[in-house]
Design a protein around this motif. Structure first.
Motif, short mmCIF file in Angstrom:
data_model
loop_
_atom_site.label_atom_id
_atom_site.label_comp_id
_atom_site.label_asym_id
_atom_site.label_seq_id
_atom_site.Cartn_x
_atom_site.Cartn_y
_atom_site.Cartn_z
N LEU A 1 55.26 49.65 23.70
CA LEU A 1 53.81 49.72 23.85
C LEU A 1 53.49 50.63 25.02
O LEU A 1 54.26 50.68 25.99
N VAL A 2 52.33 51.29 24.96
CA VAL A 2 51.91 52.10 26.11
C VAL A 2 51.03 51.29 27.05
O VAL A 2 50.87 51.65 28.23
N ALA A 3 50.44 50.22 26.53
CA ALA A 3 49.57 49.38 27.35
C ALA A 3 49.35 48.06 26.62
O ALA A 3 49.68 47.92 25.43
N ALA A 4 48.76 47.12 27.34
CA ALA A 4 48.42 45.82 26.75
C ALA A 4 47.01 45.44 27.18
O ALA A 4 46.64 45.61 28.35
N ALA A 5 46.22 44.94 26.22
CA ALA A 5 44.88 44.44 26.50
C ALA A 5 45.00 42.93 26.72
O ALA A 5 45.31 42.18 25.79
N LEU A 6 44.74 42.50 27.96
CA LEU A 6 44.97 41.11 28.34
C LEU A 6 43.71 40.47 28.90
O LEU A 6 42.88 41.15 29.52
N GLY A 7 43.60 39.16 28.70
CA GLY A 7 42.56 38.41 29.37
C GLY A 7 42.74 38.49 30.87
O GLY A 7 43.86 38.63 31.38
N GLY A 8 41.65 38.41 31.60
CA GLY A 8 41.70 38.58 33.04
C GLY A 8 42.63 37.62 33.75
O GLY A 8 43.36 38.00 34.68
N GLY A 9 42.64 36.35 33.33
CA GLY A 9 43.52 35.36 33.95
C GLY A 9 44.98 35.68 33.74
O GLY A 9 45.79 35.58 34.66
N ASP A 10 45.33 36.05 32.50
CA ASP A 10 46.70 36.44 32.21
C ASP A 10 47.11 37.65 33.04
O ASP A 10 48.23 37.72 33.58
N ALA A 11 46.21 38.62 33.12
CA ALA A 11 46.53 39.83 33.87
C ALA A 11 46.76 39.52 35.35
O ALA A 11 47.72 40.01 35.96
N MET A 12 45.90 38.69 35.94
CA MET A 12 46.06 38.34 37.35
C MET A 12 47.34 37.56 37.58
O MET A 12 48.05 37.78 38.58
N ARG A 13 47.67 36.67 36.66
CA ARG A 13 48.93 35.91 36.79
C ARG A 13 50.12 36.85 36.75
O ARG A 13 51.05 36.73 37.56
N LEU A 14 50.11 37.80 35.82
CA LEU A 14 51.23 38.72 35.70
C LEU A 14 51.33 39.66 36.90
O LEU A 14 52.43 40.05 37.29
N MET A 15 50.18 39.98 37.49
CA MET A 15 50.19 40.84 38.66
C MET A 15 50.73 40.12 39.90
O MET A 15 51.04 40.75 40.91
N ARG A 16 50.85 38.78 39.78
CA ARG A 16 51.45 38.02 40.88
C ARG A 16 52.88 37.57 40.54
O ARG A 16 53.49 36.82 41.28
N SER A 17 53.39 38.04 39.40
CA SER A 17 54.70 37.61 38.93
C SER A 17 55.78 38.64 39.29
O SER A 17 55.51 39.64 39.97
N ALA A 18 56.98 38.42 38.77
CA ALA A 18 58.08 39.36 39.00
C ALA A 18 57.82 40.72 38.36
O ALA A 18 58.48 41.71 38.70
N TYR A 19 56.86 40.76 37.43
CA TYR A 19 56.53 42.04 36.77
C TYR A 19 55.68 42.95 37.66
O TYR A 19 55.47 44.12 37.33
N ALA A 20 55.16 42.41 38.76
CA ALA A 20 54.14 43.12 39.54
C ALA A 20 54.58 44.50 40.02
O ALA A 20 53.74 45.40 40.17
N THR A 21 55.87 44.68 40.26
CA THR A 21 56.35 45.98 40.75
C THR A 21 56.45 47.02 39.65
O THR A 21 56.64 48.21 39.92
N GLN A 22 56.30 46.57 38.39
CA GLN A 22 56.50 47.47 37.25
C GLN A 22 55.22 47.76 36.46
O GLN A 22 55.23 48.65 35.60
N ILE A 23 54.16 47.03 36.74
CA ILE A 23 52.93 47.19 35.95
C ILE A 23 51.74 47.39 36.88
O ILE A 23 51.80 47.08 38.07
N GLU A 24 50.65 47.89 36.30
CA GLU A 24 49.40 48.01 37.05
C GLU A 24 48.23 47.74 36.12
O GLU A 24 48.29 47.98 34.92
N MET A 25 47.16 47.22 36.70
CA MET A 25 45.96 46.86 35.95
C MET A 25 44.88 47.89 36.24
O MET A 25 44.58 48.18 37.40
N LEU A 26 44.30 48.45 35.19
CA LEU A 26 43.23 49.43 35.39
C LEU A 26 41.99 48.74 35.95
O LEU A 26 41.68 47.60 35.57
N PRO A 27 41.25 49.41 36.83
CA PRO A 27 40.15 48.75 37.53
C PRO A 27 38.92 48.46 36.68
O PRO A 27 38.17 47.53 36.98
N VAL A 28 38.70 49.25 35.64
CA VAL A 28 37.50 49.07 34.82
C VAL A 28 37.82 48.14 33.65
O VAL A 28 38.71 48.42 32.86
N PRO A 29 37.12 47.00 33.54
CA PRO A 29 37.41 46.08 32.42
C PRO A 29 37.14 46.74 31.08
O PRO A 29 36.27 47.61 30.94
N LEU A 30 37.90 46.33 30.08
CA LEU A 30 37.62 46.78 28.72
C LEU A 30 36.31 46.20 28.23
O LEU A 30 35.47 46.89 27.65
#
Length: 263
Positions: A182-211
């Motif tokens: 996949l080139v990207a994933a459309a995620l709910g805000g809570g899921d995205a914030m959880r993942l940004m605090r997880s072990a994946y945080a060094t490998q992913i980034e969340m775009l600032p403008v909500p879908l």
């Protein structure tokens, strides 16, 4: 399937002297996934606190049933449960059940009677090229993933991007993305914030403008509304009353940082 009964005692911080009169049991399904701060699998989170206070005020017992999201919606449609939460509005889902404020299968759901507001965001591999400016996608050179049965799929398809909805969990989407599927994933805000605090945080980034940002509702089965229309209206109205109460708004601020916020 995780299943448990709860009365209105869960949100003790909201309660002050609960009436003890008897009433019926309302069965509600929800997705078998933690979505913080809205819900946890063992009955924690703001959704459960809100519904607990609704149950207390109306003298109801709530039978919560956890299951995969598509099955939950299918059971509402088949009238095997009385309702589902938290469900965003779409016209296609009017065939599944009833939203507050929608009369005769037409119109829009009443946002005043929502349970909460949430947003979807786009997550990509760190340094990835795919982009979203609030109006259109750019540099989409592959599939954008979303979770099975989630309404954000309609949003993506309407913008002519190639999608993948073969995953039940947000973590699976991130794994696919990191594997180059996949080139990207459309995620709910809570899921995205959880993942940004997880072990994946060094490998992913969340775009600032909500879908997209949208309200989420208690969807009741058509059979339940037909059989108990007054109770259905009281439930939806009480959701509004509780959500706008000072006690609940304080709780929402504590867990989201602002009232009416999304996960």
């Amino acid at each position: 399937m995780l299943r448990f009964l709860r009365h209105g005692s869960i949100a003790c911080c909201l309660l002050a002297g609960a009436p003890s009169f008897a009433a019926g049991t309302v069965s509600l399904c929800f997705e078998r996934q933690e979505v913080l701060p809205w819900r946890t699998l063992d009955g924690g989170g703001l959704n459960f606190e809100l519904l607990a206070e609704v149950a207390r005020r109306l003298g109801l017992t709530l039978d919560y049933q956890s299951m995969p999201w598509k099955r939950c919606l299918a059971q509402v449609k088949a009238n095997q449960v009385n309702g589902a939460f938290a469900v965003s509005f779409s016209r296609e889902r009017l065939a599944l059940g009833a939203y507050p404020g929608v009369k005769g299968g037409d119109g829009e759901a009443d946002p005043a009677r929502r349970m909460h507001v949430d947003r979807y965001v786009l997550v990509r591999r760190k340094g990835g090229k795919v982009d979203w400016d609030g109006k259109r996608f750019a540099n989409v050179d592959g599939r954008i993933g979303f979770q099975l049965g989630y309404s954000i799929g309609d949003f993506l398809r309407a913008r002519n991007v190639t999608v993948d909805e073969g995953s039940q969990q947000a973590d699976e989407l991130v794994q696919k993305m990191l594997a180059g599927r996949l080139v990207a994933a459309a995620l709910g805000g809570g899921d995205a914030m959880r993942l940004m605090r997880s072990a994946y945080a060094t490998q992913i980034e969340m775009l600032p403008v909500p879908l997209i940002e949208k309200p989420y509702y208690l969807l009741l089965s058509h059979a339940f509304v037909a059989q108990q229309p007054d109770l259905a209206e009281r439930i939806w109205k009480t959701i509004e009353d509780v959500r706008t109460s000072p006690a609940y708004r304080r709780r929402e601020r504590e867990l989201t940082g602002h009232p009416g916020g999304g996960h």
